[in-house]
Scaffold this motif. Structure first.
Motif, PDB file in Angstrom:
ATOM      1  N   ILE A   1      13.969  -2.462   1.168  1.00  0.00           N
ATOM      2  CA  ILE A   1      13.864  -3.404   0.053  1.00  0.00           C
ATOM      3  C   ILE A   1      14.130  -2.680  -1.265  1.00  0.00           C
ATOM      4  O   ILE A   1      13.704  -1.544  -1.459  1.00  0.00           O
ATOM      5  N   ASP A   2      14.825  -3.324  -2.155  1.00  0.00           N
ATOM      6  CA  ASP A   2      15.158  -2.746  -3.467  1.00  0.00           C
ATOM      7  C   ASP A   2      13.960  -2.905  -4.399  1.00  0.00           C
ATOM      8  O   ASP A   2      13.939  -3.764  -5.283  1.00  0.00           O
ATOM      9  N   TRP A   3      12.957  -2.063  -4.192  1.00  0.00           N
ATOM     10  CA  TRP A   3      11.718  -2.172  -4.978  1.00  0.00           C
ATOM     11  C   TRP A   3      11.953  -1.846  -6.453  1.00  0.00           C
ATOM     12  O   TRP A   3      12.701  -0.932  -6.782  1.00  0.00           O
ATOM     13  N   GLN A   4      11.267  -2.580  -7.312  1.00  0.00           N
ATOM     14  CA  GLN A   4      11.328  -2.352  -8.751  1.00  0.00           C
ATOM     15  C   GLN A   4       9.902  -2.171  -9.285  1.00  0.00           C
ATOM     16  O   GLN A   4       8.955  -2.757  -8.746  1.00  0.00           O
ATOM     17  N   PRO A   5       9.719  -1.374 -10.332  1.00  0.00           N
ATOM     18  CA  PRO A   5       8.385  -1.220 -10.925  1.00  0.00           C
ATOM     19  C   PRO A   5       7.787  -2.579 -11.277  1.00  0.00           C
ATOM     20  O   PRO A   5       8.455  -3.436 -11.857  1.00  0.00           O
ATOM     21  N   GLY A   6       6.554  -2.771 -10.885  1.00  0.00           N
ATOM     22  CA  GLY A   6       5.893  -4.042 -11.157  1.00  0.00           C
ATOM     23  C   GLY A   6       5.941  -5.021 -10.008  1.00  0.00           C
ATOM     24  O   GLY A   6       5.226  -6.036 -10.013  1.00  0.00           O
ATOM     25  N   ASP A   7       6.782  -4.741  -8.997  1.00  0.00           N
ATOM     26  CA  ASP A   7       6.778  -5.583  -7.805  1.00  0.00           C
ATOM     27  C   ASP A   7       5.419  -5.467  -7.111  1.00  0.00           C
ATOM     28  O   ASP A   7       4.707  -4.455  -7.254  1.00  0.00           O
TER      29      ASP A   7
ATOM     30  N   LEU B   1       3.253  -5.869  -3.388  1.00  0.00           N
ATOM     31  CA  LEU B   1       3.262  -5.931  -1.932  1.00  0.00           C
ATOM     32  C   LEU B   1       1.855  -6.324  -1.483  1.00  0.00           C
ATOM     33  O   LEU B   1       0.873  -5.706  -1.877  1.00  0.00           O
ATOM     34  N   LEU B   2       1.775  -7.359  -0.683  1.00  0.00           N
ATOM     35  CA  LEU B   2       0.491  -7.830  -0.172  1.00  0.00           C
ATOM     36  C   LEU B   2       0.344  -7.428   1.281  1.00  0.00           C
ATOM     37  O   LEU B   2       1.224  -7.704   2.106  1.00  0.00           O
TER      38      LEU B   2
ATOM     39  N   GLY C   1      -0.277   4.075  10.190  1.00  0.00           N
ATOM     40  CA  GLY C   1       1.107   4.440   9.906  1.00  0.00           C
ATOM     41  C   GLY C   1       1.738   3.532   8.864  1.00  0.00           C
ATOM     42  O   GLY C   1       2.485   3.987   7.984  1.00  0.00           O
ATOM     43  N   VAL C   2       1.435   2.241   8.942  1.00  0.00           N
ATOM     44  CA  VAL C   2       1.954   1.283   7.965  1.00  0.00           C
ATOM     45  C   VAL C   2       1.268   1.476   6.619  1.00  0.00           C
ATOM     46  O   VAL C   2       1.909   1.451   5.564  1.00  0.00           O
ATOM     47  N   ILE C   3      -0.043   1.679   6.645  1.00  0.00           N
ATOM     48  CA  ILE C   3      -0.787   1.884   5.406  1.00  0.00           C
ATOM     49  C   ILE C   3      -0.243   3.081   4.631  1.00  0.00           C
ATOM     50  O   ILE C   3      -0.028   3.024   3.413  1.00  0.00           O
ATOM     51  N   ALA C   4      -0.012   4.186   5.333  1.00  0.00           N
ATOM     52  CA  ALA C   4       0.483   5.397   4.675  1.00  0.00           C
ATOM     53  C   ALA C   4       1.867   5.174   4.075  1.00  0.00           C
ATOM     54  O   ALA C   4       2.164   5.657   2.969  1.00  0.00           O
TER      55      ALA C   4
ATOM     56  N   ALA D   1       4.291   2.617  -2.960  1.00  0.00           N
ATOM     57  CA  ALA D   1       3.608   2.282  -4.219  1.00  0.00           C
ATOM     58  C   ALA D   1       3.684   3.436  -5.202  1.00  0.00           C
ATOM     59  O   ALA D   1       3.925   3.225  -6.402  1.00  0.00           O
ATOM     60  N   ARG D   2       3.494   4.654  -4.729  1.00  0.00           N
ATOM     61  CA  ARG D   2       3.534   5.831  -5.602  1.00  0.00           C
ATOM     62  C   ARG D   2       4.943   6.081  -6.128  1.00  0.00           C
ATOM     63  O   ARG D   2       5.144   6.328  -7.314  1.00  0.00           O
ATOM     64  N   ARG D   3       5.918   5.973  -5.243  1.00  0.00           N
ATOM     65  CA  ARG D   3       7.271   6.355  -5.616  1.00  0.00           C
ATOM     66  C   ARG D   3       7.959   5.340  -6.518  1.00  0.00           C
ATOM     67  O   ARG D   3       8.736   5.694  -7.400  1.00  0.00           O
ATOM     68  N   PHE D   4       7.679   4.044  -6.285  1.00  0.00           N
ATOM     69  CA  PHE D   4       8.397   2.995  -7.013  1.00  0.00           C
ATOM     70  C   PHE D   4       7.512   2.207  -7.978  1.00  0.00           C
ATOM     71  O   PHE D   4       7.957   1.193  -8.516  1.00  0.00           O
ATOM     72  N   GLN D   5       6.274   2.671  -8.183  1.00  0.00           N
ATOM     73  CA  GLN D   5       5.335   1.970  -9.067  1.00  0.00           C
ATOM     74  C   GLN D   5       5.159   0.508  -8.641  1.00  0.00           C
ATOM     75  O   GLN D   5       5.202  -0.431  -9.454  1.00  0.00           O
ATOM     76  N   VAL D   6       4.973   0.334  -7.341  1.00  0.00           N
ATOM     77  CA  VAL D   6       4.742  -0.992  -6.775  1.00  0.00           C
ATOM     78  C   VAL D   6       3.240  -1.251  -6.689  1.00  0.00           C
ATOM     79  O   VAL D   6       2.471  -0.378  -6.286  1.00  0.00           O
TER      80      VAL D   6
END
Length: 397
Positions: free
Chosen positions: A102-108, A110-111, A119-122, A128-133
């Motif tokens: 997914i083309d994540w953008q800062p401020g997006d 994820l629920l 594994g999914v949580i990590a 979240a850390r890398r893309f400011q999600v």
């Protein structure tokens, strides 16, 4: 009558599974027991590759054909088409393809539910850390016996939510989420004129529930072959709906996902699920999984197998309820093969280890603290009876 749906005798059918001999196996949610035909298919494929010549033109064409057949077998089990199937190594690999594609953008936003696998949580935490999600967690665990999971998820949707991550069948409690209803709510909640996508972790649902993925509307459905399908570890898949396909881009890239020109140079992505496949894989294990699926199909349809699983899990659930100090997490009969329960005044891990010495294979879950027993259509009623008796005897000493 439990296990009465098939045209062939279950006890005779079970003889094809060497892992079911001399033990009572209740760990299908961790790893299934492979049928002998799957083991032989793996070994024969290794031998055939060596006899013909590894990396020869003939063997490469043969492997491509077998990979196509595996996609077709999986698609039949999932109610979809082979073009929607990407072959992966396991559930986590499939989830990573969707999450990183997914083309994540800062401020997006994820629920994610509070019942997801580590594994999914990590992975979500790193995104979240890398893309400011922004990551939000919705309390699905509390809906096990009360409340409405769809309504809870809907309450947590916002204008900047891009993706909802959930498990179709919760690995810890055995709750089956109403996937179709949840997807409809997410797709109808438009953000920037785009539907909120849904990624389902199908570690426990694929191979156990009767599925029709296009009908469910789910966007991404990551599954494995080594649990309920009873294949070898190392082969799984990812379903991507036709509607969501173009919105996902590859992160890990290799020759299997691209079209090559006459000079062997990449020219374009492949236009089906192969777009997300990378490079050389454990092809003999592909044949093992295809063979395992064929063994299951010889016993009954996906609906027949699922119905039998539910009958057996209800039998286990109701029998456990009769033991003092034992409390099942669900207060109604399970809708799938996972039965999680707690025992007062005892260390769950200690009991599991004691039971394993007696030939009963179960596992513990950390959150919530419980014991999980998994029944397949392969499980015998008398195995359930012996397990319940062993638990009762352990608690009386």
């Amino acid at each position: 009558m439990i296990n009465s749906l098939a045209k062939i005798d279950l006890k005779k059918h079970r003889e094809q599974f060497p892992g079911l001999k001399n033990k009572s196996y209740f760990n299908f949610g961790g790893q299934g027991t492979m049928p002998q035909a799957a083991i032989e298919a793996i070994l024969e494929t290794h031998q055939y590759i060596q006899e013909v010549g590894p990396f020869s033109g003939k063997i490469n064409a043969w492997l491509i054909q077998r990979s196509t057949w595996l996609r077709e077998s999986l698609a039949e089990e999932l109610g979809t088409t082979a073009a929607t199937i990407t072959l992966t190594e396991n559930v986590t690999a499939g989830c990573n393809i969707a999450l990183w594609g997914i083309d994540w953008q800062p401020g997006d936003r994820l629920l994610m539910t509070d019942c997801e696998h580590p594994g999914v949580i990590a992975t979500v935490e790193e995104i979240a850390r890398r893309f400011q999600v922004e990551v939000a967690i919705c309390p699905i665990l509390d809906t096990l016996n009360r409340g409405n999971a769809t309504e809870v998820i809907e309450q947590y949707l916002t204008a900047n939510t891009r993706l909802v991550v959930l498990s179709h069948l919760l690995w810890n409690t055995g709750q089956v989420l109403p996937l179709k209803e949840i997807v409809e709510v997410c797709h109808n909640y438009q953000t920037n004129n785009k539907p909120i996508r849904v990624l389902a972790d199908a570690a426990q649902s694929a191979g156990s529930l009767a599925l029709n993925l296009p009908e469910s509307g789910v966007d991404y459905y990551a599954f494995t072959g080594h649990k309920w399908f009873c294949g070898a570890a190392g082969v799984g898949g990812l379903y991507i709906s036709e509607a969501a396909f173009d919105s996902l881009q590859p992160t890990f890239i290799g020759w299997r996902g691209v079209k090559l020109d006459s000079q062997g140079q990449p020219q374009a992505w492949k236009s089906d699920g192969q777009k997300f496949e990378v490079a050389t894989s454990a092809y003999p294990e592909y044949e093992g999984l295809r063979s395992a699926i064929a063994v299951h199909q010889a016993w009954g349809t996906t609906q027949q197998r699922y119905q039998t699983i539910c009958e057996l899990s209800q039998y286990l659930w109701s029998s456990l309820q009769q033991i003092d100090r034992v409390e099942c997490l669900k207060d109604t009969a399970p809708e799938a093969g996972l039965v999680s329960f707690q025992i007062a005044d005892i260390k769950h891990q200690q009991l599991v280890e004691t039971l394993e010495k007696q030939g009963f294979f179960l596992r513990t879950i950390a959150k919530p603290d419980c014991i999980r027993a998994c029944v397949h259509y392969l499980t015998l009623p008398e195995e359930i009876e012996r397990l319940v008796e062993a638990i009762s005897n352990s608690l009386s000493h």
